[in-house]
Write a protein that holds these residues in place. Structure first.
Motif, PDB file in Angstrom:
ATOM      1  N   LEU A 167      -8.581  21.612 109.827  1.00 48.72           N
ATOM      2  CA  LEU A 167      -8.103  22.389 108.679  1.00 48.72           C
ATOM      3  C   LEU A 167      -8.141  21.586 107.393  1.00 48.72           C
ATOM      4  N   CYS A 224      -5.200  22.748 103.278  1.00 53.78           N
ATOM      5  CA  CYS A 224      -4.880  23.986 103.981  1.00 53.78           C
ATOM      6  C   CYS A 224      -3.640  23.804 104.858  1.00 53.78           C
ATOM      7  N   GLY A 233     -10.702  31.050  99.489  1.00 55.39           N
ATOM      8  CA  GLY A 233     -10.705  30.731 100.909  1.00 55.39           C
ATOM      9  C   GLY A 233     -12.081  30.792 101.527  1.00 55.39           C
ATOM     10  N   THR A 245     -14.131  28.053 100.469  1.00 51.30           N
ATOM     11  CA  THR A 245     -13.429  26.799 100.788  1.00 51.30           C
ATOM     12  C   THR A 245     -13.287  25.912  99.551  1.00 51.30           C
ATOM     13  N   SER A 274     -10.462  25.007  96.996  1.00 50.48           N
ATOM     14  CA  SER A 274      -9.035  25.125  96.710  1.00 50.48           C
ATOM     15  C   SER A 274      -8.738  25.199  95.222  1.00 50.48           C
ATOM     16  N   TYR A 289      -5.896  33.127 100.512  1.00 53.82           N
ATOM     17  CA  TYR A 289      -6.649  31.881 100.689  1.00 53.82           C
ATOM     18  C   TYR A 289      -6.437  31.313 102.086  1.00 53.82           C
ATOM     19  N   SER A 290      -5.175  31.231 102.501  1.00 56.23           N
ATOM     20  CA  SER A 290      -4.875  30.597 103.791  1.00 56.23           C
ATOM     21  C   SER A 290      -5.498  31.369 104.949  1.00 56.23           C
ATOM     22  N   TYR A 347      -9.571  31.160 104.464  1.00 52.02           N
ATOM     23  CA  TYR A 347     -10.088  29.782 104.543  1.00 52.02           C
ATOM     24  C   TYR A 347     -10.417  29.398 105.972  1.00 52.02           C
TER      25      TYR A 347
END
Length: 560
Positions: free
Chosen positions: A34, A38, A123, A126, A128, A159-160, A163
Protein backbone atom coordinates in the motif's frame (compact mmCIF):
# COMPACT_ATOMS: atom_id res chain seq x y z
CA UNK A 1 -11.06 7.79 27.77
CA UNK A 2 -8.99 7.16 24.62
CA UNK A 3 -11.55 9.02 22.51
CA UNK A 4 -11.39 12.05 24.78
CA UNK A 5 -7.59 11.95 24.78
CA UNK A 6 -7.45 11.96 20.97
CA UNK A 7 -9.98 14.80 20.77
CA UNK A 8 -8.16 16.92 23.34
CA UNK A 9 -4.68 16.18 21.95
CA UNK A 10 -5.07 15.66 18.19
CA UNK A 11 -1.28 15.60 17.77
CA UNK A 12 -1.42 12.10 19.28
CA UNK A 13 -3.85 11.04 16.54
CA UNK A 14 -1.56 12.60 13.93
CA UNK A 15 1.59 10.72 14.92
CA UNK A 16 -0.36 7.54 15.62
CA UNK A 17 -1.69 7.75 12.05
CA UNK A 18 1.84 8.21 10.72
CA UNK A 19 3.34 5.36 12.75
CA UNK A 20 0.61 2.79 12.15
CA UNK A 21 0.05 3.93 8.57
CA UNK A 22 3.66 3.47 7.53
CA UNK A 23 3.74 0.14 9.37
CA UNK A 24 0.70 -1.11 7.47
CA UNK A 25 2.05 0.34 4.22
CA UNK A 26 5.32 -1.58 4.58
CA UNK A 27 3.65 -5.00 4.36
CA UNK A 28 4.06 -6.63 0.95
CA UNK A 29 1.77 -9.04 -0.83
CA UNK A 30 3.98 -10.24 -3.66
CA UNK A 31 5.11 -7.10 -5.48
CA UNK A 32 2.22 -5.03 -4.06
CA UNK A 33 2.33 -2.84 -0.97
CA UNK A 34 0.00 0.00 0.00
CA UNK A 35 2.79 2.41 0.82
CA UNK A 36 3.00 4.79 3.76
CA UNK A 37 0.71 7.48 2.37
CA UNK A 38 -2.25 5.20 1.69
CA UNK A 39 -1.65 3.38 4.97
CA UNK A 40 -1.66 6.70 6.83
CA UNK A 41 -4.94 7.70 5.21
CA UNK A 42 -6.63 4.42 6.14
CA UNK A 43 -5.55 4.70 9.79
CA UNK A 44 -6.56 8.39 9.89
CA UNK A 45 -10.00 7.55 8.50
CA UNK A 46 -10.47 5.06 11.33
CA UNK A 47 -9.18 7.41 14.03
CA UNK A 48 -11.30 10.18 12.55
CA UNK A 49 -14.37 8.40 13.91
CA UNK A 50 -13.28 9.60 17.37
CA UNK A 51 -13.68 13.26 16.42
CA UNK A 52 -9.95 14.11 16.52
CA UNK A 53 -9.18 17.04 14.22
CA UNK A 54 -5.99 18.76 13.05
CA UNK A 55 -5.92 22.54 12.65
CA UNK A 56 -6.36 23.56 8.98
CA UNK A 57 -3.29 25.82 9.17
CA UNK A 58 -0.98 22.87 9.87
CA UNK A 59 -2.54 20.93 7.02
CA UNK A 60 -2.04 23.80 4.56
CA UNK A 61 1.57 24.45 5.62
CA UNK A 62 2.46 20.76 5.33
CA UNK A 63 1.01 20.53 1.84
CA UNK A 64 2.70 23.75 0.67
CA UNK A 65 6.10 22.41 1.74
CA UNK A 66 5.46 19.03 0.13
CA UNK A 67 4.29 20.38 -3.21
CA UNK A 68 7.08 22.99 -3.42
CA UNK A 69 9.73 20.31 -2.73
CA UNK A 70 8.10 18.07 -5.34
CA UNK A 71 8.37 20.79 -7.97
CA UNK A 72 11.86 21.81 -6.85
CA UNK A 73 13.37 18.34 -7.21
CA UNK A 74 11.51 17.65 -10.46
CA UNK A 75 12.15 21.04 -12.12
CA UNK A 76 15.36 20.28 -14.02
CA UNK A 77 14.06 16.94 -15.33
CA UNK A 78 10.63 18.35 -16.17
CA UNK A 79 11.99 21.07 -18.44
CA UNK A 80 14.60 18.73 -19.92
CA UNK A 81 11.92 16.21 -20.88
CA UNK A 82 9.23 18.56 -22.19
CA UNK A 83 10.74 18.64 -25.69
CA UNK A 84 13.66 16.21 -25.80
CA UNK A 85 11.78 13.18 -24.50
CA UNK A 86 8.66 13.88 -26.56
CA UNK A 87 8.06 10.25 -27.54
CA UNK A 88 7.82 9.18 -23.92
CA UNK A 89 6.27 12.49 -22.89
CA UNK A 90 3.42 11.86 -25.32
CA UNK A 91 2.41 8.92 -23.15
CA UNK A 92 1.95 11.28 -20.20
CA UNK A 93 -0.35 13.36 -22.41
CA UNK A 94 -2.28 10.18 -23.30
CA UNK A 95 -2.61 9.47 -19.57
CA UNK A 96 -3.86 12.97 -18.72
CA UNK A 97 -6.38 13.21 -21.60
CA UNK A 98 -7.78 9.70 -21.23
CA UNK A 99 -8.04 9.81 -17.44
CA UNK A 100 -9.72 13.22 -17.48
CA UNK A 101 -12.17 12.02 -20.14
CA UNK A 102 -13.02 8.89 -18.17
CA UNK A 103 -13.47 10.84 -14.93
CA UNK A 104 -15.91 13.21 -16.63
CA UNK A 105 -17.83 10.24 -18.05
CA UNK A 106 -18.06 8.89 -14.51
CA UNK A 107 -19.18 12.32 -13.26
CA UNK A 108 -22.09 12.39 -15.72
CA UNK A 109 -23.13 8.73 -15.52
CA UNK A 110 -22.64 8.20 -11.77
CA UNK A 111 -23.64 11.75 -10.74
CA UNK A 112 -20.37 12.24 -8.85
CA UNK A 113 -19.85 15.34 -6.77
CA UNK A 114 -16.59 17.34 -7.22
CA UNK A 115 -14.95 15.75 -4.19
CA UNK A 116 -15.65 12.16 -5.18
CA UNK A 117 -14.55 12.85 -8.77
CA UNK A 118 -11.24 14.34 -7.62
CA UNK A 119 -10.65 11.47 -5.20
CA UNK A 120 -11.31 8.99 -8.00
CA UNK A 121 -8.73 10.73 -10.17
CA UNK A 122 -6.15 10.82 -7.35
CA UNK A 123 -6.64 7.17 -6.42
CA UNK A 124 -6.84 5.63 -9.87
CA UNK A 125 -3.81 7.62 -11.05
CA UNK A 126 -2.05 6.79 -7.73
CA UNK A 127 -1.09 10.48 -7.41
CA UNK A 128 -1.61 11.60 -3.80
CA UNK A 129 -0.77 15.24 -4.55
CA UNK A 130 -4.10 15.60 -6.39
CA UNK A 131 -5.84 15.38 -3.00
CA UNK A 132 -4.22 18.64 -1.92
CA UNK A 133 -4.80 20.66 -5.07
CA UNK A 134 -8.38 19.41 -5.36
CA UNK A 135 -9.16 20.03 -1.68
CA UNK A 136 -8.11 23.65 -2.01
CA UNK A 137 -10.10 24.03 -5.22
CA UNK A 138 -13.21 22.77 -3.39
CA UNK A 139 -12.78 25.50 -0.77
CA UNK A 140 -12.88 28.08 -3.58
CA UNK A 141 -16.30 26.98 -4.90
CA UNK A 142 -18.15 29.43 -2.65
CA UNK A 143 -20.09 26.72 -0.80
CA UNK A 144 -21.09 26.62 2.86
CA UNK A 145 -18.39 25.36 5.22
CA UNK A 146 -20.33 22.17 5.95
CA UNK A 147 -20.54 21.37 2.24
CA UNK A 148 -16.84 22.10 1.76
CA UNK A 149 -15.94 19.76 4.62
CA UNK A 150 -18.12 17.00 3.20
CA UNK A 151 -16.66 17.32 -0.31
CA UNK A 152 -13.11 17.28 1.06
CA UNK A 153 -14.02 14.17 3.03
CA UNK A 154 -15.29 12.57 -0.17
CA UNK A 155 -11.91 13.24 -1.84
CA UNK A 156 -10.08 11.29 0.84
CA UNK A 157 -12.53 8.40 0.92
CA UNK A 158 -12.78 8.02 -2.86
CA UNK A 159 -8.99 8.12 -3.05
CA UNK A 160 -8.51 5.39 -0.45
CA UNK A 161 -11.02 3.08 -2.17
CA UNK A 162 -9.88 3.59 -5.78
CA UNK A 163 -6.15 3.71 -4.92
CA UNK A 164 -6.00 0.10 -3.76
CA UNK A 165 -7.66 -1.25 -6.90
CA UNK A 166 -5.74 1.13 -9.17
CA UNK A 167 -2.44 0.06 -7.62
CA UNK A 168 -3.12 -3.66 -8.03
CA UNK A 169 -4.27 -3.12 -11.61
CA UNK A 170 -1.24 -1.11 -12.79
CA UNK A 171 1.18 -3.61 -11.18
CA UNK A 172 -0.51 -6.58 -12.88
CA UNK A 173 -0.97 -4.75 -16.18
CA UNK A 174 2.66 -3.69 -16.65
CA UNK A 175 4.37 -6.79 -15.31
CA UNK A 176 2.00 -9.58 -16.40
CA UNK A 177 -0.83 -8.60 -18.77
CA UNK A 178 1.01 -6.27 -21.19
CA UNK A 179 3.86 -8.75 -21.95
CA UNK A 180 1.20 -11.36 -22.82
CA UNK A 181 -0.55 -8.90 -25.13
CA UNK A 182 2.77 -8.05 -26.83
CA UNK A 183 3.63 -11.78 -26.99
CA UNK A 184 7.11 -11.27 -25.60
CA UNK A 185 9.29 -12.78 -22.91
CA UNK A 186 10.04 -9.66 -20.91
CA UNK A 187 13.21 -11.05 -19.35
CA UNK A 188 14.67 -12.02 -22.74
CA UNK A 189 13.69 -8.67 -24.27
CA UNK A 190 15.31 -6.73 -21.42
CA UNK A 191 18.52 -8.76 -21.68
CA UNK A 192 18.62 -8.19 -25.46
CA UNK A 193 18.09 -4.45 -25.03
CA UNK A 194 20.81 -4.27 -22.37
CA UNK A 195 23.26 -5.83 -24.82
CA UNK A 196 22.09 -3.46 -27.56
CA UNK A 197 22.85 -0.47 -25.32
CA UNK A 198 26.34 -1.78 -24.72
CA UNK A 199 26.02 -3.71 -21.48
CA UNK A 200 26.39 -7.37 -20.60
CA UNK A 201 23.56 -7.07 -18.12
CA UNK A 202 22.01 -4.60 -15.74
CA UNK A 203 21.68 -5.17 -12.03
CA UNK A 204 18.55 -5.09 -9.98
CA UNK A 205 18.37 -2.55 -7.18
CA UNK A 206 20.41 -3.61 -4.16
CA UNK A 207 22.68 -5.96 -6.13
CA UNK A 208 26.42 -5.41 -6.53
CA UNK A 209 28.90 -6.92 -8.96
CA UNK A 210 31.28 -9.45 -7.45
CA UNK A 211 33.82 -8.16 -10.02
CA UNK A 212 33.81 -4.34 -9.97
CA UNK A 213 33.53 -2.61 -13.37
CA UNK A 214 36.28 -0.08 -12.54
CA UNK A 215 39.63 -1.48 -11.37
CA UNK A 216 43.25 -0.46 -10.85
CA UNK A 217 46.32 -2.68 -11.40
CA UNK A 218 50.11 -2.28 -11.48
CA UNK A 219 52.49 -3.79 -14.09
CA UNK A 220 56.13 -3.81 -15.11
CA UNK A 221 56.51 -2.32 -18.59
CA UNK A 222 57.55 -4.92 -21.14
CA UNK A 223 56.40 -4.91 -24.78
CA UNK A 224 54.84 -1.45 -24.32
CA UNK A 225 58.24 0.20 -23.82
CA UNK A 226 58.71 3.18 -26.13
CA UNK A 227 54.94 3.70 -26.56
CA UNK A 228 53.38 7.15 -26.09
CA UNK A 229 50.68 7.05 -23.39
CA UNK A 230 47.99 8.62 -25.60
CA UNK A 231 48.57 6.04 -28.33
CA UNK A 232 48.50 3.18 -25.84
CA UNK A 233 45.23 4.34 -24.27
CA UNK A 234 43.63 4.91 -27.68
CA UNK A 235 44.31 1.26 -28.62
CA UNK A 236 41.78 0.25 -25.98
CA UNK A 237 39.11 2.85 -26.72
CA UNK A 238 40.39 5.20 -23.99
CA UNK A 239 38.77 2.85 -21.48
CA UNK A 240 42.05 2.57 -19.57
CA UNK A 241 44.25 5.34 -18.18
CA UNK A 242 47.91 5.20 -17.12
CA UNK A 243 47.76 7.29 -13.96
CA UNK A 244 51.31 7.08 -12.53
CA UNK A 245 54.74 5.71 -13.43
CA UNK A 246 57.45 4.59 -11.00
CA UNK A 247 60.88 5.15 -12.60
CA UNK A 248 64.16 4.94 -10.71
CA UNK A 249 62.36 4.84 -7.39
CA UNK A 250 60.42 8.07 -8.09
CA UNK A 251 56.76 8.46 -8.93
CA UNK A 252 56.18 10.56 -12.02
CA UNK A 253 53.02 12.38 -13.10
CA UNK A 254 51.79 11.20 -16.48
CA UNK A 255 50.29 13.16 -19.35
CA UNK A 256 49.17 12.12 -22.83
CA UNK A 257 52.66 12.67 -24.34
CA UNK A 258 54.56 10.65 -21.73
CA UNK A 259 56.73 7.85 -23.23
CA UNK A 260 56.94 4.53 -21.40
CA UNK A 261 60.37 2.96 -20.86
CA UNK A 262 61.55 -0.56 -20.09
CA UNK A 263 61.78 -1.15 -16.36
CA UNK A 264 59.00 1.33 -15.53
CA UNK A 265 56.29 0.26 -13.12
CA UNK A 266 52.92 1.68 -14.18
CA UNK A 267 49.64 2.10 -12.33
CA UNK A 268 46.77 1.70 -14.77
CA UNK A 269 43.07 2.23 -14.03
CA UNK A 270 39.95 1.75 -16.12
CA UNK A 271 37.14 -0.55 -17.08
CA UNK A 272 37.71 -4.19 -16.21
CA UNK A 273 37.08 -5.65 -19.68
CA UNK A 274 39.52 -3.19 -21.29
CA UNK A 275 42.02 -3.79 -18.48
CA UNK A 276 42.09 -7.53 -19.22
CA UNK A 277 42.89 -6.82 -22.85
CA UNK A 278 45.49 -4.17 -22.04
CA UNK A 279 47.32 -6.32 -19.48
CA UNK A 280 48.83 -8.48 -22.27
CA UNK A 281 50.72 -5.41 -23.56
CA UNK A 282 52.68 -5.16 -20.31
CA UNK A 283 54.94 -7.54 -18.49
CA UNK A 284 54.59 -9.00 -15.03
CA UNK A 285 51.81 -7.76 -12.76
CA UNK A 286 53.10 -6.47 -9.39
CA UNK A 287 51.49 -5.63 -6.06
CA UNK A 288 51.56 -1.87 -6.64
CA UNK A 289 52.27 -0.99 -3.00
CA UNK A 290 54.15 2.11 -4.17
CA UNK A 291 50.88 3.47 -5.54
CA UNK A 292 48.85 2.92 -2.37
CA UNK A 293 48.40 6.70 -1.94
CA UNK A 294 47.07 7.27 -5.45
CA UNK A 295 43.55 8.54 -4.85
CA UNK A 296 40.40 8.00 -6.91
CA UNK A 297 37.73 10.60 -6.41
CA UNK A 298 33.98 9.96 -6.74
CA UNK A 299 31.95 13.10 -7.51
CA UNK A 300 28.29 13.73 -8.39
CA UNK A 301 27.84 16.27 -11.19
CA UNK A 302 24.56 17.83 -12.34
CA UNK A 303 24.49 18.02 -16.15
CA UNK A 304 23.62 21.53 -17.38
CA UNK A 305 25.37 21.79 -20.76
CA UNK A 306 22.96 22.11 -23.70
CA UNK A 307 25.25 20.33 -26.17
CA UNK A 308 25.23 17.19 -24.02
CA UNK A 309 21.45 16.94 -23.76
CA UNK A 310 20.07 14.07 -25.83
CA UNK A 311 23.32 12.23 -26.66
CA UNK A 312 24.47 8.85 -25.36
CA UNK A 313 27.31 8.25 -22.93
CA UNK A 314 29.31 6.70 -25.78
CA UNK A 315 28.75 9.76 -27.99
CA UNK A 316 29.71 12.02 -25.13
CA UNK A 317 33.09 10.28 -24.89
CA UNK A 318 33.60 10.27 -28.66
CA UNK A 319 32.93 14.01 -28.99
CA UNK A 320 35.27 14.97 -26.16
CA UNK A 321 38.84 15.88 -26.97
CA UNK A 322 41.12 12.96 -25.97
CA UNK A 323 42.90 15.03 -23.36
CA UNK A 324 39.64 16.51 -22.00
CA UNK A 325 38.06 13.10 -21.42
CA UNK A 326 41.21 11.31 -20.28
CA UNK A 327 40.94 9.48 -16.97
CA UNK A 328 37.24 10.21 -16.40
CA UNK A 329 34.74 7.37 -15.97
CA UNK A 330 30.96 7.45 -15.45
CA UNK A 331 30.12 5.07 -12.63
CA UNK A 332 26.40 5.85 -12.28
CA UNK A 333 23.57 7.96 -13.70
CA UNK A 334 20.69 9.25 -11.57
CA UNK A 335 17.53 10.82 -12.95
CA UNK A 336 14.68 12.12 -10.76
CA UNK A 337 16.18 10.35 -7.72
CA UNK A 338 16.09 7.06 -9.68
CA UNK A 339 19.20 5.15 -10.74
CA UNK A 340 19.29 4.61 -14.51
CA UNK A 341 21.59 2.01 -16.14
CA UNK A 342 24.80 3.85 -17.13
CA UNK A 343 25.39 1.94 -20.36
CA UNK A 344 27.20 3.27 -23.45
CA UNK A 345 23.83 3.60 -25.23
CA UNK A 346 22.07 5.39 -22.36
CA UNK A 347 20.91 8.88 -23.39
CA UNK A 348 22.02 11.74 -21.13
CA UNK A 349 19.63 14.61 -20.39
CA UNK A 350 20.02 17.98 -18.75
CA UNK A 351 19.23 17.58 -15.08
CA UNK A 352 20.78 14.11 -14.87
CA UNK A 353 23.33 13.47 -12.14
CA UNK A 354 26.47 11.69 -13.37
CA UNK A 355 28.76 10.05 -10.82
CA UNK A 356 32.31 10.55 -12.10
CA UNK A 357 35.26 8.48 -10.89
CA UNK A 358 38.94 9.20 -11.51
CA UNK A 359 41.92 11.16 -10.28
CA UNK A 360 40.88 14.39 -8.49
CA UNK A 361 42.28 16.65 -11.24
CA UNK A 362 40.58 14.60 -13.97
CA UNK A 363 37.23 14.57 -12.20
CA UNK A 364 37.40 18.33 -11.58
CA UNK A 365 38.07 18.88 -15.29
CA UNK A 366 35.14 16.68 -16.27
CA UNK A 367 32.77 18.33 -13.81
CA UNK A 368 33.60 21.76 -15.22
CA UNK A 369 32.86 20.51 -18.71
CA UNK A 370 29.53 18.85 -17.84
CA UNK A 371 27.88 21.18 -15.34
CA UNK A 372 28.49 21.71 -11.66
CA UNK A 373 29.49 19.58 -8.70
CA UNK A 374 26.71 18.78 -6.24
CA UNK A 375 28.19 19.82 -2.94
CA UNK A 376 27.63 17.32 -0.17
CA UNK A 377 26.11 19.78 2.27
CA UNK A 378 23.47 19.32 4.94
CA UNK A 379 22.47 22.99 5.03
CA UNK A 380 19.19 24.19 3.57
CA UNK A 381 18.91 27.69 2.12
CA UNK A 382 15.78 28.79 3.99
CA UNK A 383 15.87 32.21 2.31
CA UNK A 384 15.43 30.51 -1.05
CA UNK A 385 12.90 28.02 0.33
CA UNK A 386 10.79 30.69 2.05
CA UNK A 387 10.87 32.98 -0.96
CA UNK A 388 9.88 30.11 -3.24
CA UNK A 389 6.84 29.21 -1.13
CA UNK A 390 5.78 32.89 -0.94
CA UNK A 391 6.02 33.20 -4.74
CA UNK A 392 3.97 30.01 -5.03
CA UNK A 393 1.25 31.42 -2.78
CA UNK A 394 1.15 34.56 -4.92
CA UNK A 395 0.86 32.49 -8.12
CA UNK A 396 -1.87 30.43 -6.47
CA UNK A 397 -4.13 33.44 -6.26
CA UNK A 398 -4.38 33.52 -10.04
CA UNK A 399 -7.50 32.07 -11.61
CA UNK A 400 -9.83 32.29 -14.57
CA UNK A 401 -13.34 31.38 -15.68
CA UNK A 402 -13.43 29.41 -18.94
CA UNK A 403 -16.76 28.36 -20.41
CA UNK A 404 -18.47 28.90 -17.10
CA UNK A 405 -15.95 26.73 -15.25
CA UNK A 406 -13.94 28.57 -12.58
CA UNK A 407 -10.34 27.42 -12.32
CA UNK A 408 -8.10 28.56 -9.47
CA UNK A 409 -4.57 27.24 -9.00
CA UNK A 410 -4.62 27.68 -5.24
CA UNK A 411 -1.60 27.41 -2.95
CA UNK A 412 -0.92 23.82 -4.07
CA UNK A 413 -0.83 24.54 -7.78
CA UNK A 414 1.03 27.80 -7.22
CA UNK A 415 3.72 26.22 -5.04
CA UNK A 416 4.11 23.39 -7.56
CA UNK A 417 4.80 25.85 -10.38
CA UNK A 418 7.03 27.93 -8.13
CA UNK A 419 8.98 24.81 -7.15
CA UNK A 420 9.50 23.98 -10.82
CA UNK A 421 10.82 27.47 -11.51
CA UNK A 422 13.07 27.65 -8.44
CA UNK A 423 14.42 24.13 -9.05
CA UNK A 424 15.24 25.03 -12.65
CA UNK A 425 16.95 28.26 -11.53
CA UNK A 426 18.96 26.31 -8.95
CA UNK A 427 20.22 23.95 -11.67
CA UNK A 428 21.49 26.91 -13.72
CA UNK A 429 22.75 29.10 -10.85
CA UNK A 430 23.98 26.65 -8.21
CA UNK A 431 25.51 29.28 -5.92
CA UNK A 432 22.12 29.78 -4.21
CA UNK A 433 19.17 27.67 -3.21
CA UNK A 434 20.76 24.68 -1.50
CA UNK A 435 18.16 22.04 -0.69
CA UNK A 436 19.96 18.71 -0.09
CA UNK A 437 18.15 15.70 -1.52
CA UNK A 438 17.71 14.19 1.95
CA UNK A 439 16.11 17.41 3.22
CA UNK A 440 13.87 17.61 0.15
CA UNK A 441 12.80 14.00 0.69
CA UNK A 442 11.88 14.73 4.30
CA UNK A 443 9.80 17.72 3.20
CA UNK A 444 8.02 15.57 0.63
CA UNK A 445 7.46 12.53 2.84
CA UNK A 446 6.54 14.28 6.10
CA UNK A 447 4.65 17.12 4.40
CA UNK A 448 2.45 14.77 2.36
CA UNK A 449 1.95 12.27 5.19
CA UNK A 450 0.95 15.04 7.63
CA UNK A 451 -1.45 16.53 5.12
CA UNK A 452 -2.98 13.13 4.33
CA UNK A 453 -3.37 12.34 8.04
CA UNK A 454 -5.12 15.66 8.64
CA UNK A 455 -7.45 15.05 5.69
CA UNK A 456 -8.21 11.52 6.86
CA UNK A 457 -9.02 12.61 10.41
CA UNK A 458 -11.45 15.22 9.08
CA UNK A 459 -13.03 12.77 6.64
CA UNK A 460 -13.60 9.97 9.16
CA UNK A 461 -17.32 10.42 9.87
CA UNK A 462 -18.27 10.67 6.16
CA UNK A 463 -16.17 7.77 4.90
CA UNK A 464 -18.66 4.99 5.63
CA UNK A 465 -21.52 6.95 4.08
CA UNK A 466 -19.69 7.41 0.76
CA UNK A 467 -18.68 3.74 0.55
CA UNK A 468 -22.31 2.70 1.13
CA UNK A 469 -23.56 5.18 -1.46
CA UNK A 470 -21.42 3.98 -4.37
CA UNK A 471 -20.58 0.43 -3.36
CA UNK A 472 -18.49 -1.37 -5.98
CA UNK A 473 -18.85 1.44 -8.53
CA UNK A 474 -15.77 3.32 -7.26
CA UNK A 475 -13.42 0.28 -7.32
CA UNK A 476 -14.68 -0.63 -10.81
CA UNK A 477 -14.15 2.94 -12.02
CA UNK A 478 -10.66 2.93 -10.51
CA UNK A 479 -9.75 -0.22 -12.46
CA UNK A 480 -11.07 1.21 -15.74
CA UNK A 481 -9.11 4.44 -15.20
CA UNK A 482 -5.93 2.34 -15.18
CA UNK A 483 -6.68 -0.28 -17.83
CA UNK A 484 -7.99 2.01 -20.60
CA UNK A 485 -5.09 4.55 -20.51
CA UNK A 486 -2.69 1.60 -20.20
CA UNK A 487 -4.07 -0.07 -23.35
CA UNK A 488 -4.01 3.22 -25.24
CA UNK A 489 -0.38 3.90 -24.30
CA UNK A 490 0.59 0.32 -25.14
CA UNK A 491 -0.99 0.60 -28.60
CA UNK A 492 0.35 4.08 -29.38
CA UNK A 493 3.80 3.27 -27.99
CA UNK A 494 4.24 0.15 -30.12
CA UNK A 495 2.37 1.03 -33.31
CA UNK A 496 3.30 4.68 -33.76
CA UNK A 497 6.19 5.58 -31.45
CA UNK A 498 8.03 2.26 -32.04
CA UNK A 499 9.28 2.11 -28.45
CA UNK A 500 11.15 -0.94 -27.17
CA UNK A 501 8.82 -3.08 -25.03
CA UNK A 502 10.75 -2.93 -21.69
CA UNK A 503 11.09 0.85 -21.89
CA UNK A 504 7.46 1.23 -23.00
CA UNK A 505 6.19 -0.76 -20.03
CA UNK A 506 8.40 1.30 -17.74
CA UNK A 507 6.94 4.45 -19.27
CA UNK A 508 3.39 3.21 -18.61
CA UNK A 509 4.32 2.62 -14.96
CA UNK A 510 5.78 6.14 -14.88
CA UNK A 511 2.75 7.83 -16.43
CA UNK A 512 0.78 6.26 -13.57
CA UNK A 513 3.34 7.57 -11.01
CA UNK A 514 3.52 4.06 -9.60
CA UNK A 515 6.71 3.08 -7.77
CA UNK A 516 5.36 -0.41 -6.90
CA UNK A 517 4.67 -1.00 -10.61
CA UNK A 518 8.23 -0.22 -11.70
CA UNK A 519 9.59 -2.34 -8.84
CA UNK A 520 7.50 -5.29 -9.97
CA UNK A 521 8.44 -4.67 -13.59
CA UNK A 522 12.17 -4.61 -12.81
CA UNK A 523 11.76 -7.88 -10.92
CA UNK A 524 10.09 -9.60 -13.87
CA UNK A 525 12.48 -8.06 -16.42
CA UNK A 526 15.52 -9.24 -14.50
CA UNK A 527 17.30 -5.90 -14.91
CA UNK A 528 16.63 -2.18 -14.59
CA UNK A 529 16.25 -1.37 -18.31
CA UNK A 530 12.52 -0.42 -17.85
CA UNK A 531 13.64 2.39 -15.54
CA UNK A 532 14.93 4.33 -18.57
CA UNK A 533 11.36 4.80 -19.84
CA UNK A 534 9.90 5.21 -16.34
CA UNK A 535 11.88 8.29 -15.31
CA UNK A 536 10.67 10.50 -18.19
CA UNK A 537 6.92 9.90 -17.87
CA UNK A 538 7.15 9.90 -14.07
CA UNK A 539 8.75 13.35 -14.07
CA UNK A 540 6.04 14.73 -16.36
CA UNK A 541 2.97 13.04 -14.84
CA UNK A 542 4.13 13.83 -11.32
CA UNK A 543 3.84 17.52 -12.23
CA UNK A 544 0.87 17.51 -14.62
CA UNK A 545 -1.54 15.31 -12.64
CA UNK A 546 -1.66 17.54 -9.51
CA UNK A 547 -2.52 20.48 -11.77
CA UNK A 548 -5.59 18.53 -12.92
CA UNK A 549 -7.09 18.59 -9.40
CA UNK A 550 -8.63 22.08 -9.76
CA UNK A 551 -9.72 21.25 -13.33
CA UNK A 552 -11.67 18.16 -12.22
CA UNK A 553 -13.28 20.06 -9.36
CA UNK A 554 -14.33 22.90 -11.65
CA UNK A 555 -15.73 20.60 -14.36
CA UNK A 556 -17.52 18.33 -11.87
CA UNK A 557 -19.08 21.34 -10.15
CA UNK A 558 -20.56 22.41 -13.49
CA UNK A 559 -21.59 19.04 -14.97
CA UNK A 560 -21.94 16.71 -11.97
Amino acid sequence: MIVELLKSQPEIALFLSLALGYLIGSFKFGPISLGGVCGTLIVALVLGQTGARIAPDLKNIAFALFIFALGFTGGPQFFANVLRGWRYGLLSVVEIVSVMTLVMIAVVTMKLDPGTAAGLLAGAATESAVIGTASEAVSKLGLASAQVTQLQSNIATAYSVSYLFGLITIVLFTSQIAPLILRINLRDESARLARKLGGDGVLDEGERLALPPLVGRAFLVGPAAGTVVSAFEARFGNNVTIERVLRGGKQLEVDAQFVLAAGDTVFIAGRREAMIEASSAFGEEVSGESFARVLAQRTDVLVTRRDINGITLAQMRERAEPQAGRGIYVAALTRSDTTVPALPGTVVQRGDVLTLVGAPTDVARGAKRLGYVIQQTQKTDFVYLGLGVLVGMAIGRLGATIGGVTLVLGTGGGCLLSGLLFGWLRSHFPVVGSLPSAAAQVLKDFGLATFIAAVGLSAGPDAIRLVREYGLALPAAGILLVVIPGFLSLWIGRMFLKLEAPMLLGAIAGQQCSTPAISALVGVAGNSIPVIGYTITYALSNILLPLMGPVVVGLAAKFG
